[in-house]
Design an enzyme around this catalytic site. Structure first.
Site, mmCIF file in Angstrom:
data_model
loop_
_atom_site.group_PDB
_atom_site.id
_atom_site.type_symbol
_atom_site.label_atom_id
_atom_site.label_comp_id
_atom_site.label_asym_id
_atom_site.label_seq_id
_atom_site.Cartn_x
_atom_site.Cartn_y
_atom_site.Cartn_z
ATOM 1 N N CYS A 1 -0.523 20.294 23.252
ATOM 2 C CA CYS A 1 -0.532 20.262 21.786
ATOM 3 C C CYS A 1 -1.978 20.284 21.267
ATOM 4 O O CYS A 1 -2.930 20.031 22.005
ATOM 5 C CB CYS A 1 0.235 19.057 21.250
ATOM 6 N N ASP B 1 14.658 9.952 -0.834
ATOM 7 C CA ASP B 1 15.661 8.878 -0.812
ATOM 8 C C ASP B 1 15.133 7.693 -1.605
ATOM 9 O O ASP B 1 14.036 7.733 -2.155
ATOM 10 C CB ASP B 1 16.100 8.516 0.615
ATOM 11 N N ASP C 1 16.038 11.644 10.647
ATOM 12 C CA ASP C 1 14.656 11.310 10.313
ATOM 13 C C ASP C 1 14.310 10.066 11.106
ATOM 14 O O ASP C 1 15.201 9.298 11.468
ATOM 15 C CB ASP C 1 14.491 11.044 8.809
ATOM 16 N N CYS D 1 -3.941 16.906 21.940
ATOM 17 C CA CYS D 1 -4.323 16.638 23.329
ATOM 18 C C CYS D 1 -5.375 17.631 23.816
ATOM 19 O O CYS D 1 -6.285 17.266 24.559
ATOM 20 C CB CYS D 1 -3.101 16.645 24.232
ATOM 21 N N CYS E 1 0.021 17.803 28.313
ATOM 22 C CA CYS E 1 0.422 18.231 26.980
ATOM 23 C C CYS E 1 -0.542 19.290 26.451
ATOM 24 O O CYS E 1 -1.754 19.139 26.542
ATOM 25 C CB CYS E 1 0.465 17.044 26.027
#
Ligand SMILES: [Zn+2]
Length: 405
Positions: free
Chosen positions: A367, A95, A256, A370, A365
């Site tokens: 992930c 953009d 976004d 973490c 978490c």
């Protein structure tokens, strides 16, 4: 079930995998551009693609922007996919970065500049050149006179650009996206109608960041009436998780947002996100070295350097011991507050810190971040921790947008 694509706006955010959290040192041979990692190099999949702004890459009005000259040259030489080391599982969207020039009378680019930027950089999607309409009308405050004229001027300019942009992108490799701006639901719908007549399938709804959620939903409900079966809406800069189902119902196919990243270290309280809308406050233990307020207080004799260093270390040790169940909550909380009284002169956030410590969200978490760094992710301290917490938040958002519950 939500299935909205998430594009992460690039601002050259990465972390150093060699960073040692205990010693706070790095591999001395680290080369940032080669060794540091973007979110998509850490997680299995934290977003569907990235959004890159021309204004961020090039800089504007003499300012260098986020890219150094060397980075900029490499970006143009390698193109977006190689530059970001993006696999085929990710898409790229370009953009203009209309926010950066919103206060100018005219955008600083031509349609050709923008088409060249997308084509030469190898983007999958390109958003047409636009100029933000900032005002939004409410029943109590109608926009009129000069303000209305300015709104209309910016909207027509954006539509004129969209028309030329679509034509110029016909023989190019990216998919063109038109931008709709407006100052009330009807004017947004008017812009969407015109973009559809021009031939756009992908339509970006811009200028909505300052709007209340109820206003965004009103706009969506109205523009949805203009939508054709193939029309896909992209919401620029919006990630209001509570509303993803409604967004999807109204034809939003992608969004976004940098909010999850920024909140990790800019928000007062919503620093660590869990699931679809649970937030925790990070525990602030600012580094004594490099903290300007502290060094001033130390220089003026107001604060004793040795005492400050002891309190800083005590806070770090108490929180780490608490995370390993070797220390109780009150001790950890007191250690945090003792240091806070010294560097901030208050005990603000005692309630929030207690809630964070009690919930131990870093353990909930699974992930990559973490699991790897545990309690360090919740410490508000230096960019290696703060960015990792932001990356965790991005990953949470992505998974929430693609949940099946
Ligand atoms: Zn995590």
């Amino acid at each position: 079930m939500a299935n909205i694509k998430y594009f992460f706006p690039d601002s050259q955010d990465f972390v150093d995998p060699s960073f040692n959290f205990l010693t706070e040192t790095r591999n001395e041979h680290r080369v940032r551009q080669r060794d540091d990692r973007y979110p998509h190099e850490i997680f299995e999949k934290p977003y569907d693609g990235i959004l890159v702004s021309k204004a961020i890459v090039d800089g504007l009005r003499g300012s260098a922007g986020k890219y150094t000259q060397a980075q900029r040259q490499r970006f143009y030489r390698e193109q977006v996919r190689t530059f970001f080391r993006l696999s085929d599982r990710y898409q790229s969207m370009g953009d203009c970065g209309a926010f950066t020039y919103a206060d100018m009378h005219m955008p600083p680019y031509s349609v050709d500049d923008v088409v060249d930027f997308y084509e030469n950089s190898g983007f999958d999607f390109g958003i047409s050149l636009d100029h933000i309409v900032f005002a939004f009308e409410t029943p109590k405050s109608k926009i009129q006179g000069e303000d209305l004229e300015e709104c209309m001027r910016r909207q027509s300019l954006t539509l004129e650009y969209a028309d030329i942009f679509l034509e110029k992108s016909q023989d190019k490799h990216f998919i063109p996206m038109g931008v709709a701006h407006g100052w009330n639901p009807e004017s947004y719908k008017d812009a969407v109608d015109k973009l559809i007549v021009m031939g756009y399938e992908f339509i970006t709804l811009g200028g909505m960041v300052p709007l209340k959620t109820s206003q965004i939903l009103e706009v969506l409900e109205t523009v949805n009436q203009a939508r054709k079966p193939e029309t896909k809406f992209h919401l620029l800069g919006i990630s209001r998780l509570e509303n993803v189902e409604a967004f999807e119902k109204y034809g939003v196919a992608s969004i976004d947002s940098t909010t999850p990243l920024r909140q990790a270290f800019k928000d007062n309280k919503k620093n660590f996100h869990l699931g679809g809308g649970e937030y925790f406050t990070a525990l602030r233990i600012p580094q004594l070295d490099g903290n300007l307020t502290m060094s001033r207080k130390i220089r003026s004799g107001e604060v004793d350097q040795d005492e400050a260093r002891l309190l800083e270390q005590a806070a770090l040790e108490a929180v780490r011991a608490y995370s390993q169940h070797k220390e109780d909550l009150e001790t950890a909380l007191d250690a945090l507050m003792d240091y806070k009284k010294l560097y901030a002169g208050n005990e603000k956030y005692r309630y929030e810190y207690r809630r964070t410590l009690e919930a131990r969200p870093w353990e909930s978490c699974n992930c990559e971040i973490c699991r790897a760094i545990g309690v360090e992710v919740i410490l508000f301290r230096g960019s290696e921790r703060n960015k990792r917490r932001g990356f965790h938040n991005i990953n949470e958002l992505y998974h929430h947008l693609h949940t099946t519950d």
